[in-house]
Enzyme design. Structure first.
Site, PDB file in Angstrom:
ATOM      1  N   GLU A   8     -25.544  57.579  -6.744  1.00  0.00           N
ATOM      2  CA  GLU A   8     -25.866  58.853  -6.095  1.00  0.00           C
ATOM      3  C   GLU A   8     -25.423  60.044  -6.933  1.00  0.00           C
ATOM      4  O   GLU A   8     -26.056  61.099  -6.904  1.00  0.00           O
ATOM      5  CB  GLU A   8     -25.206  58.899  -4.716  1.00  0.00           C
ATOM      6  CG  GLU A   8     -25.694  60.018  -3.835  1.00  0.00           C
ATOM      7  CD  GLU A   8     -25.322  59.812  -2.379  1.00  0.00           C
ATOM      8  OE1 GLU A   8     -24.904  60.793  -1.746  1.00  0.00           O
ATOM      9  OE2 GLU A   8     -25.438  58.681  -1.872  1.00  0.00           O
ATOM     10  N   ASP A 104     -24.396  55.823  -2.069  1.00  0.00           N
ATOM     11  CA  ASP A 104     -23.394  55.648  -1.016  1.00  0.00           C
ATOM     12  C   ASP A 104     -23.926  54.715   0.063  1.00  0.00           C
ATOM     13  O   ASP A 104     -25.086  54.812   0.485  1.00  0.00           O
ATOM     14  CB  ASP A 104     -23.033  56.998  -0.398  1.00  0.00           C
ATOM     15  CG  ASP A 104     -22.184  57.842  -1.337  1.00  0.00           C
ATOM     16  OD1 ASP A 104     -21.777  57.324  -2.395  1.00  0.00           O
ATOM     17  OD2 ASP A 104     -21.930  59.012  -1.009  1.00  0.00           O
ATOM     18  N   TYR A 299     -13.816  55.111   0.497  1.00  0.00           N
ATOM     19  CA  TYR A 299     -14.974  55.941   0.824  1.00  0.00           C
ATOM     20  C   TYR A 299     -14.651  56.885   1.978  1.00  0.00           C
ATOM     21  O   TYR A 299     -14.195  56.457   3.039  1.00  0.00           O
ATOM     22  CB  TYR A 299     -16.147  55.044   1.186  1.00  0.00           C
ATOM     23  CG  TYR A 299     -17.427  55.791   1.435  1.00  0.00           C
ATOM     24  CD1 TYR A 299     -18.145  56.343   0.376  1.00  0.00           C
ATOM     25  CD2 TYR A 299     -17.925  55.945   2.726  1.00  0.00           C
ATOM     26  CE1 TYR A 299     -19.323  57.029   0.611  1.00  0.00           C
ATOM     27  CE2 TYR A 299     -19.103  56.626   2.967  1.00  0.00           C
ATOM     28  CZ  TYR A 299     -19.791  57.169   1.904  1.00  0.00           C
ATOM     29  OH  TYR A 299     -20.951  57.848   2.135  1.00  0.00           O
TER      30      TYR A 299
END
Length: 544
Positions: A8, A104, A299
């Site tokens: 990403e 992601d 994350y």
């Protein structure tokens, strides 16, 4: 033949490329070791503006509403066309045999990848990389366990549905209300109900009329007070009746315990960072993203507050790293099982400092990064600790024929509160029923009822998270307004662009008065004309 990996962001791509041995740099990608690694710069394409469907839609006219594209079209952002051209060439390259979606691991990541994949006209097989930290070991493990891309078709359709719903509401409702009231009024599927919360709260505060009340407080070595009294004369009479002695008429002791709070998800971490550190939700998200890309935390855009069951044996190592980050001792007992529950984990597990964080030089981080990392580490230390246990004592006194009450706590086991902000607990002396105490003063205290508090980012995040939860089915995957990853941006827009938060004299008060007046003036026909509901259910409340 090569494997094409699409991340990403460039920073994530570089971390992946280093693990895969793709160290040779090119314009827009890296290669080596049998892999090609490229990136998307976030959303390279978005749903096209209304004018793309018909030239007449470039002008805002009531007769054109509602605008309902079928099918929807995508447009490449002008500043991202060069990178899209690189990706399209790589996706069509004859020596690329398969593609790995390394964006992601959530709805938006799925949408970002699939949009580029489909716009490039690619039909090559897709594998999915789903990892929760950028540590080298985690990346290697993720590539050893790639999943078929088709397993996440539902996630992609959900994100696409959300994007279309945002478009339909934003384009149609914004144009309708702007034309109706002669000024630009931005309407969004999430922004508008959030703004309604703010307007409602400001209206409640403006309409609130404070009421005075009075209490009488005894000083008998500790404070004891009456219930609230409406009249000053009644409080004065009670104080006048008081003698220099009070009798203990009742003592009630209860053993209580408080379980440790769950691990942090993004929203709960943003709330604490705002309340404790004074950071905005967007600042906290930015710091977490930087920590994630530096391989120091997992994350960040997660709505889960637990770990998966298979992580239980790794918890002590994470706890050791968290203790090192904070410069504190580890808990006496690491209750790993109480933070693991796979059924309560959605796309990603809770936020943790990584194992690498325990070995890093914290002085090399910015102040914001360092403080947010410590906050996340403290969250883990609390979550695996024992319960906070205490004895709560409630006593009742009689003086001059009137009742007075006092409460206190005696800590038996501090448990998880060793890692919390310490608050001074009010304690009471050892007392027995029938005991007579010396009263040195009986004082009348005056107070006033207070209005609801203005929203802060902490309380607004909480309100968004729980909005409408009572009207949602228990098995609904997501509740509230927005998602953890989108709430910060929405609040920042309301705060910075429109001044709706933090300043009582801002545009919010004028907007409140204007909105209430116009809503009261609307007829039933006006309300009926607002029915722009799309003919599908928008599952996800993501976005504004």
């Amino acid at each position: 033949m090569h494997q094409l990996v699409i991340a990403e962001k460039p920073s994530v791509a570089r971390s992946i490329a280093a693990v895969l041995g793709a160290t040779q740099g090119h314009e827009g990608y890296l290669s080596g070791g049998g892999s090609i690694v490229s990136w998307c710069f976030g959303h390279l394409a978005g749903l096209s503006d209304a004018s793309a469907y018909h030239p007449d839609f470039a002008k805002w006219r009531l007769q054109d509403l509602p605008i309902l594209p079928d099918p929807f079209q995508f447009t490449i952002a002008p500043d991202k066309q060069k990178q899209f051209a690189v990706l399209r060439e790589l996706l069509r390259a004859p020596d690329v045999s398969e593609v790995v979606n390394a964006c992601d691991a959530g709805r938006e990541g799925e949408l970002i990848f699939r949009t580029v994949y489909e716009l490039a006209g690619c039909t090559k097989p897709v594998k999915r990389l789903r990892i929760s930290s950028m540590e080298d070991g985690t990346i290697r493990e993720g590539f050893q366990n790639l999943r078929p891309g088709g397993d996440y078709d539902g996630l992609y359709q959900s994100a696409l549905c959300r994007a279309k719903a945002d478009w339909l509401v934003g384009i149609n409702a914004t144009r309708y209300f702007s034309l109706r009231y002669g000024r630009t009024l931005h309407i969004g599927r999430v922004m508008s109900p959030t703004l309604a919360m703010l307007v409602r709260r400001e209206a409640e505060i403006a309409a609130f009329l404070p009421e005075p009340f009075y209490t009488v407080q005894l000083d008998c070595g500790f404070p004891a007070t009456t219930e609230r009294l409406k009249e000053r004369s009644a409080a004065d009479a009670v104080a006048a009746d008081c003698e220099n002695r009070a009798t203990v008429t009742r003592i009630e002791r209860r053993e209580r315990s408080e379980k440790p709070p769950a691990l942090y998800d993004l929203t709960s971490l943003q709330r604490d960072a705002n309340r404790i550190l004074g950071y905005t939700a967007q600042q906290t998200l930015d710091y977490l993203q930087a920590l994630y890309e530096q391989k120091l935390c997992t994350y960040p855009r997660t709505d889960s507050r637990f770990l998966t069951d298979d992580m239980e044996e790794k918890v002590p190592a994470y706890v050791a790293a968290a203790a090192a980050v904070c410069g504190l001792a580890e808990p006496a007992h690491v209750n790993a099982g109480q933070v693991c529950a796979s059924k309560k984990v959605s796309d990603h597990h809770a936020i943790l400092p990584t194992l690498s964080a325990g070995r890093t030089d914290l002085n090399a981080l910015t102040l914001g990064e360092r403080e947010v990392l410590k906050l996340a580490a403290l969250g883990l230390l609390r979550a695996v600790s024992d319960s906070y246990c205490y004895t709560e004592t409630a006593i009742e006194l009689r003086c001059g024929g009137h009742s007075f009450a006092a409460r206190g706590k005696t800590v038996q086991d501090p448990g998880w509160k060793v890692y919390a902000q310490q608050q001074r607990e009010h304690t009471l002396p050892e007392l027995t029923e029938g005991q007579v105490l010396q009263v040195t003063a009986a004082t009348v205290k005056e107070g006033k009822t207070t209005p609801p508090r203005h929203y802060t980012e902490d309380t607004l995040l909480s309100g968004m998270e729980t909005a409408g939860a009572g009207d949602m089915p228990d098995d609904a995957e997501r509740k509230g307004l927005g998602t953890p990853g989108t709430r910060a941006g929405l609040i920042a827009e309301l705060t910075q662009m429109r001044g709706y938060l933090g300043d009582e004299d801002s545009d919010l008060r004028a907007l409140t008065d204007s909105a209430i007046g116009k809503l009261e003036a609307m007829t039933d026909e006006d309300y009926a004309a607002l029915d722009l509901t799309p003919d599908f259910d928008a599952e996800d409340n993501d976005g504004a």
